[in-house]
Design a protein around this motif. Structure first.
Motif, PDB file in Angstrom:
ATOM      1  N   THR A  83       0.699  -1.247  -0.105  1.00 27.45           N
ATOM      2  CA  THR A  83       0.024  -0.005   0.091  1.00 27.45           C
ATOM      3  C   THR A  83       0.975   1.202   0.132  1.00 27.45           C
ATOM      4  O   THR A  83       2.040   1.132   0.167  1.00 27.45           O
ATOM      5  CB  THR A  83      -0.697  -0.231   1.100  1.00 27.45           C
ATOM      6  N   CYS A  84       0.332   2.339  -0.348  1.00 23.80           N
ATOM      7  CA  CYS A  84       0.919   3.742  -0.492  1.00 23.80           C
ATOM      8  C   CYS A  84       0.090   4.748   0.223  1.00 23.80           C
ATOM      9  O   CYS A  84      -1.142   4.815   0.156  1.00 23.80           O
ATOM     10  CB  CYS A  84       1.625   4.013  -1.862  1.00 23.80           C
ATOM     11  N   SER A  85       0.860   5.908   0.401  1.00 25.07           N
ATOM     12  CA  SER A  85       0.349   6.995   0.766  1.00 25.07           C
ATOM     13  C   SER A  85      -0.557   7.737  -0.094  1.00 25.07           C
ATOM     14  O   SER A  85      -0.561   7.620  -1.220  1.00 25.07           O
ATOM     15  CB  SER A  85       1.264   8.024   1.567  1.00 25.07           C
ATOM     16  N   ASP A  86      -1.524   8.477   0.154  1.00 25.23           N
ATOM     17  CA  ASP A  86      -2.503   9.219  -0.815  1.00 25.23           C
ATOM     18  C   ASP A  86      -1.657   9.938  -1.537  1.00 25.23           C
ATOM     19  O   ASP A  86      -0.650  10.625  -0.869  1.00 25.23           O
ATOM     20  CB  ASP A  86      -3.508   9.910  -0.206  1.00 25.23           C
ATOM     21  N   SER A 390     -14.376  -9.803  13.371  1.00 25.34           N
ATOM     22  CA  SER A 390     -15.435  -8.951  13.208  1.00 25.34           C
ATOM     23  C   SER A 390     -15.937  -8.178  14.154  1.00 25.34           C
ATOM     24  O   SER A 390     -16.447  -6.809  13.948  1.00 25.34           O
ATOM     25  CB  SER A 390     -16.767  -9.829  12.449  1.00 25.34           C
ATOM     26  N   LYS A 391     -15.924  -8.608  15.406  1.00 20.12           N
ATOM     27  CA  LYS A 391     -16.185  -7.936  16.678  1.00 20.12           C
ATOM     28  C   LYS A 391     -15.542  -6.737  16.862  1.00 20.12           C
ATOM     29  O   LYS A 391     -15.822  -5.753  17.279  1.00 20.12           O
ATOM     30  CB  LYS A 391     -16.496  -8.781  17.962  1.00 20.12           C
ATOM     31  N   MET A 392     -13.825  -6.880  16.541  1.00 24.46           N
ATOM     32  CA  MET A 392     -13.139  -5.813  16.608  1.00 24.46           C
ATOM     33  C   MET A 392     -13.161  -4.815  15.722  1.00 24.46           C
ATOM     34  O   MET A 392     -13.340  -3.486  16.145  1.00 24.46           O
ATOM     35  CB  MET A 392     -11.785  -6.505  16.497  1.00 24.46           C
ATOM     36  N   ILE A 393     -13.753  -5.195  14.504  1.00 27.89           N
ATOM     37  CA  ILE A 393     -13.910  -4.184  13.536  1.00 27.89           C
ATOM     38  C   ILE A 393     -15.212  -3.294  13.621  1.00 27.89           C
ATOM     39  O   ILE A 393     -15.093  -2.047  13.680  1.00 27.89           O
ATOM     40  CB  ILE A 393     -14.063  -4.957  12.045  1.00 27.89           C
ATOM     41  N   ASN A 394     -16.100  -4.006  14.325  1.00 32.66           N
ATOM     42  CA  ASN A 394     -17.404  -3.324  14.726  1.00 32.66           C
ATOM     43  C   ASN A 394     -17.024  -2.128  15.847  1.00 32.66           C
ATOM     44  O   ASN A 394     -17.519  -1.131  15.918  1.00 32.66           O
ATOM     45  CB  ASN A 394     -18.511  -4.240  15.302  1.00 32.66           C
ATOM     46  N   THR A 404      -8.347   0.539   6.760  1.00 32.38           N
ATOM     47  CA  THR A 404      -7.503  -0.096   7.662  1.00 32.38           C
ATOM     48  C   THR A 404      -8.391  -1.143   8.253  1.00 32.38           C
ATOM     49  O   THR A 404      -7.696  -2.146   8.686  1.00 32.38           O
ATOM     50  CB  THR A 404      -7.229   1.012   8.863  1.00 32.38           C
ATOM     51  N   LEU A 405      -9.542  -1.419   8.546  1.00 31.53           N
ATOM     52  CA  LEU A 405     -10.415  -2.191   9.151  1.00 31.53           C
ATOM     53  C   LEU A 405     -10.273  -3.272   8.067  1.00 31.53           C
ATOM     54  O   LEU A 405     -10.504  -4.498   8.634  1.00 31.53           O
ATOM     55  CB  LEU A 405     -11.731  -1.516   9.780  1.00 31.53           C
ATOM     56  N   LEU A 406     -10.893  -3.012   6.927  1.00 33.71           N
ATOM     57  CA  LEU A 406     -11.090  -4.035   5.953  1.00 33.71           C
ATOM     58  C   LEU A 406      -9.587  -4.703   5.813  1.00 33.71           C
ATOM     59  O   LEU A 406      -9.609  -6.164   5.432  1.00 33.71           O
ATOM     60  CB  LEU A 406     -11.420  -3.424   4.635  1.00 33.71           C
ATOM     61  N   SER A 407      -8.550  -4.208   5.982  1.00 35.18           N
ATOM     62  CA  SER A 407      -7.352  -4.974   5.972  1.00 35.18           C
ATOM     63  C   SER A 407      -6.922  -6.080   7.033  1.00 35.18           C
ATOM     64  O   SER A 407      -6.277  -6.833   6.951  1.00 35.18           O
ATOM     65  CB  SER A 407      -6.043  -4.001   5.954  1.00 35.18           C
ATOM     66  N   GLN A 408      -7.799  -5.974   7.951  1.00 35.91           N
ATOM     67  CA  GLN A 408      -7.792  -7.049   9.215  1.00 35.91           C
ATOM     68  C   GLN A 408      -8.529  -8.392   8.781  1.00 35.91           C
ATOM     69  O   GLN A 408      -8.260  -9.362   9.108  1.00 35.91           O
ATOM     70  CB  GLN A 408      -8.092  -6.786  10.336  1.00 35.91           C
ATOM     71  N   LEU A 409      -9.255  -8.300   7.342  1.00 34.38           N
ATOM     72  CA  LEU A 409      -9.853  -9.599   7.031  1.00 34.38           C
ATOM     73  C   LEU A 409      -8.956 -10.268   6.047  1.00 34.38           C
ATOM     74  O   LEU A 409      -8.662  -9.872   5.105  1.00 34.38           O
ATOM     75  CB  LEU A 409     -11.418  -9.245   6.290  1.00 34.38           C
ATOM     76  N   SER A 410      -9.072 -11.534   6.415  1.00 36.89           N
ATOM     77  CA  SER A 410      -8.040 -12.589   5.398  1.00 36.89           C
ATOM     78  C   SER A 410      -8.528 -12.536   4.042  1.00 36.89           C
ATOM     79  O   SER A 410      -7.628 -12.931   3.196  1.00 36.89           O
ATOM     80  CB  SER A 410      -7.839 -13.767   6.184  1.00 36.89           C
ATOM     81  N   GLU A 418     -11.709  -2.537  -1.948  1.00 35.82           N
ATOM     82  CA  GLU A 418     -12.827  -3.130  -1.305  1.00 35.82           C
ATOM     83  C   GLU A 418     -13.708  -1.871  -0.856  1.00 35.82           C
ATOM     84  O   GLU A 418     -14.970  -1.941  -0.875  1.00 35.82           O
ATOM     85  CB  GLU A 418     -12.435  -4.412  -0.287  1.00 35.82           C
ATOM     86  N   ALA A 419     -12.978  -1.019   0.033  1.00 31.20           N
ATOM     87  CA  ALA A 419     -13.479   0.190   0.550  1.00 31.20           C
ATOM     88  C   ALA A 419     -14.162   0.976  -0.586  1.00 31.20           C
ATOM     89  O   ALA A 419     -15.253   1.492  -0.144  1.00 31.20           O
ATOM     90  CB  ALA A 419     -12.326   0.899   1.200  1.00 31.20           C
TER      91      ALA A 419
END
Length: 431
Positions: A83-86, A390-394, A404-410, A418-419
Motif C-alpha cells: 500500500t502507499c500514501s495518498d 468482525s467484533k473488533m472491526i465493529n 484499515t479495518l478491511l485490511s484485517q480481514l483475511s 474493497e472500501a
C-alpha cells in the motif's frame, strides 16, 4: 562477498571475475550439505556397522524440512501486500508483480533463505520490455559489496557450466551486472579462467539488479545450528529399531542340553524343547529401558524445536479449543524469530520495489514513488477466528478508517478497492 571498491575502479575484467568466482565456489560445499539435509540425505544414511550380522536400520526424521516449511508458510504463506500514501500510485508495480505470480517467487526466496541463510533474485527485462524477477541459487550466485561501512552493492554475479544432452561440459558462462550494465562472459571449455566478454547492455534499473535476501546477519539457515541435534535424534530412533530387531533375534542359551544343527532347526520350527533335570534355556539379550529412551527422545525433540524457535504443532499443548490470543501466546518465540526474518526480507523487498519503480517510471508507466511512502504488509498464515475479528472491526468503526479495518480481514486482498466498492454499494451505485 566484500572487496575493496578500488579493485573495480576500471570495471570488471575476466581476471577479477575469475578470482571472485573461485572465492565463492570454495564455500559451496556448505550449501550442498544444507540442501541435502532439507531433502532428507542425513548423516545416518552413511552409517555402517562393523559386524555384517548386526542390525543397521537407518531411520530418518526430517526436522530440517519441517523447520524450513513451517517458517516459509508462516511468513509468506499469505501473499505480501503493498500500500502507499495518498497521492501516489503504485498500481503499475503491483500489476507487474501479479502478472508473474510474485507470491510464488517470494516463497521460493524464503525457502532458500531458511535453508542456505540467504537467497538471490535477479531483476531483468523480458522480450516484451517488461520487468521480471527470477530466483537464483546461492550455490552459483553472489553479490559483491564495497568494503566501506555502507557496504554498497557493486556487482551481481551468476555463473554456470553449459552442458550437452549427455551432460558433458561444453563451456562456461557468467552473467554480471553493476548499477548500469549487464555483461555476459563465456568460454568454450570447463574453466572460468580467461573468459571473454561477449555482450554488454544497459539495464535501466538505476542500481545493481541482483538482490540478496538475508535470513539473518550471520547468513545462517534456520536449522543449521540444529544439525547435531537432528543427527542425535535420527541415531536414537535408528538404534531403538535395531534393539527391537536384535531382541527378537536373540541367542538361545542352553545349559545341560546338547543339540546338533538338525535339532536346532527343528526347534525353531516346532518351538518344543525337551531336556534333562537341571537343564536350563534362556535368551541372551540386553535389557532395554523404554522409559529412559523416551525421556531422551523427548528431550532431543524439545531442544530441536526450542533452539530453532519453530513449535511442534502436533504437541498436546496445541488443543482444538484454543482462542486466537492463546495460540499467539504459545507462538511468541516463533513470532520473534519470524519478525527478525521479516525485517531482512522487507529490506530486500524495498530494494526490489525501487528497481521496478525506476524502470517503470523511465518507461512512462508510473511516476516516481519514494520508498518511505510504500508500506509492505506481511499477513501471518494462522487460523483466524473471523467472529473475533468482525467484533473488533465493529468496535473500531468510526475510530479507524474503513480501509484499515478491511485490511484485517483475511479474505480481502485489496482493502483500498474493497472500501471503494463498499462505498459505491452503500450509495446505490452497483459495480
Amino acid at each position: 562477498m566484500i572487496i575493496d571498491e578500488e579493485i573495480l575502479k576500471d570495471g570488471i575484467t575476466p581476471e577479477i571475475l575469475y578470482r571472485l568466482i573461485m572465492r565463492h565456489s570454495s564455500g559451496t560445499e556448505r550449501y550442498r550439505k544444507l540442501m541435502n539435509y532439507y531433502l532428507g540425505y542425513h548423516a545416518i544414511g552413511d552409517r555402517k556397522k562393523k559386524s555384517s550380522g548386526t542390525a543397521n536400520n537407518k531411520i530418518l526424521c526430517n526436522h530440517a524440512k519441517y523447520i524450513v516449511d513451517m517458517a516459509m508458510s508462516y511468513l509468506v504463506g499469505n501473499p505480501i501486500s503493498y500500500t502507499c500514501s495518498d497521492g501516489f500510485d503504485i498500481e503499475a508495480v503491483k500489476n507487474s508483480y501479479l502478472e508473474q505470480d510474485m507470491a510464488s517467487i517470494d516463497c521460493e526466496l524464503e525457502k532458500d533463505m531458511a535453508i542456505y541463510g540467504h537467497s538471490f533474485e535477479l531483476v531483468y527485462v523480458d522480450e516484451e520490455s517488461e520487468p521480471r524477477s527470477v530466483k537464483l541459487s546461492p550455490i552459483n550466485s553472489f553479490v559483491v559489496y564495497g568494503a566501506q561501512v555502507t557496504e554498497k552493492p557493486l556487482l551481481g554475479v551468476h555463473y554456470y557450466k553449459k552442458r550437452d544432452i549427455y551432460s558433458n561440459v561444453t563451456g562456461v558462462c557468467a552473467l554480471v551486472c553493476d548499477s548500469e550494465n549487464m555483461y555476459t562472459f563465456e568460454k568454450d571449455s570447463d574453466s572460468f579462467e580467461g573468459m571473454e566478454l561477449l555482450e554488454k547492455s544497459r539495464h535501466y534499473f538505476g542500481a545493481v539488479p541482483m538482490l540478496e535476501f538475508k535470513n539473518n546477519n550471520e547468513r545462517q539457515g534456520d536449522f543449521e545450528q540444529m544439525i547435531s541435534l537432528i543427527d542425535a535424534y535420527n541415531l536414537l530412533q535408528s538404534d531403538r529399531v535395531n534393539d527391537k530387531e536384535q531382541f527378537v533375534e536373540a541367542f538361545l542359551f542352553l545349559t545341560g542340553i546338547e543339540l546338533d544343527s538338525q535339532q536346532a532347526k527343528k526347534l525353531r520350527e516346532e518351538r518344543i524343547l525337551m531336556g534333562y533335570e537341571g537343564a536350563q534355556a534362556q535368551y541372551l539379550s540386553k535389557v532395554m529401558s523404554e522409559s529412559d529412551i523416551q525421556v531422551l527422545r523427548d528431550s532431543l525433540k524439545q531442544d530441536i524445536h526450542r533452539f530453532s524457535m519453530v513449535p511442534d504443532l502436533s504437541d498436546e499443548s496445541f488443543g482444538n479449543n484454543l482462542s486466537g490470543v492463546a495460540i499467539k501466546y504459545k507462538l511468541m518465540g516463533f513470532e520473534q524469530h519470524i519478525r527478525n526474518k521479516e525485517r531482512y526480507f522487507s529490506a530486500a523487498l524495498k530494494k526490489r520495489f525501487v528497481l521496478y519503480n525506476n524502470y517503470l517510471s523511465l518507461k512512462g508507466s508510473m511516476g516516481c514513488v519514494p520508498i518511505h511512502r510504500v508500506d509492505i504488509v506481511f499477513t501471518r498464515n494462522l487460523p483466524v477466528n473471523e467472529l473475533e475479528v468482525s467484533k473488533m472491526i465493529n468496535n473500531l468503526h468510526g475510530i479507524a478508517t474503513s480501509e484499515t479495518l478491511l485490511s484485517q480481514l483475511s479474505f480481502v486482498s485489496d482493502p483500498k478497492e474493497e472500501a471503494e466498492l463498499a462505498r459505491r454499494e452503500n450509495n446505490g451505485i452497483l459495480p
